[in-house]
Enzyme design. Structure first.
Site, PDB file in Angstrom:
ATOM      1  N   ASP A  14     -13.831  38.318 -92.206  1.00 54.11           N
ATOM      2  CA  ASP A  14     -13.867  36.925 -92.655  1.00 54.11           C
ATOM      3  C   ASP A  14     -14.792  36.777 -93.863  1.00 54.11           C
ATOM      4  O   ASP A  14     -15.903  37.287 -93.867  1.00 54.11           O
ATOM      5  CB  ASP A  14     -14.360  36.040 -91.508  1.00 54.11           C
ATOM      6  N   HIS A  16     -15.406  33.589 -95.327  1.00 59.87           N
ATOM      7  CA  HIS A  16     -15.731  32.167 -95.473  1.00 59.87           C
ATOM      8  C   HIS A  16     -17.246  31.996 -95.557  1.00 59.87           C
ATOM      9  O   HIS A  16     -17.940  32.053 -94.546  1.00 59.87           O
ATOM     10  CB  HIS A  16     -15.168  31.360 -94.304  1.00 59.87           C
TER      11      HIS A  16
END
Length: 137
Positions: A14, A16
């Site tokens: 990930d 983000h």
């Protein structure tokens, strides 16, 4: 408040980063010493950082929906490293698809997480939980 070390990061593949930076800012302003590992953090990196910083809590985030896969076995790694007393928090968009959050929370608590936060949780809620769980209130 005495200095309390926390480890923060986004697990797995990930990337983000924005929520991670917001959490770092809010936790730091609340008086915690935050060791932010950034994005794409492996389970082993979380364990190593917790050991090196004497962390009292580790906050794991995941927004790309694969948190259930990425977090599986993390608590066991903490126990193996002698870190079974470290609080484990997880939050974000943790699973693929729409699932009732109470079911998601149940799954992650069964994996050993102390607190599970849904998408959109405000940092103040995590800070309040940390202070409660660490006996700082």
């Amino acid at each position: 408040m005495k200095e309390v070390n926390l480890v923060l990061g986004v697990i797995g593949a990930d990337v983000h980063a924005i929520g991670n930076k917001i959490l770092e800012y809010a936790l730091t302003n609340a008086g915690f010493k935050v060791h932010n590992l950034g994005v794409m953090v492996s389970q082993e990196e979380f364990v190593k950082a917790a050991l090196e910083t004497d962390a009292k809590a580790v906050l794991v985030s995941s927004l790309y929906g694969h948190g259930e896969i990425d977090c599986r076995g993390l608590k066991e790694k903490f126990i193996e490293a002698g870190l079974d007393d470290v609080l484990l928090y997880v939050g974000g968009n943790l699973v693929v698809g729409k699932q009732d959050f109470s079911e998601v929370e149940r799954k992650f608590k069964a994996m050993g997480f102390d607190r599970v936060f849904p998408p959109g949780t405000m940092p103040e809620e995590a800070i309040k939980a940390l202070k409660e769980d660490l006996g700082l209130m």
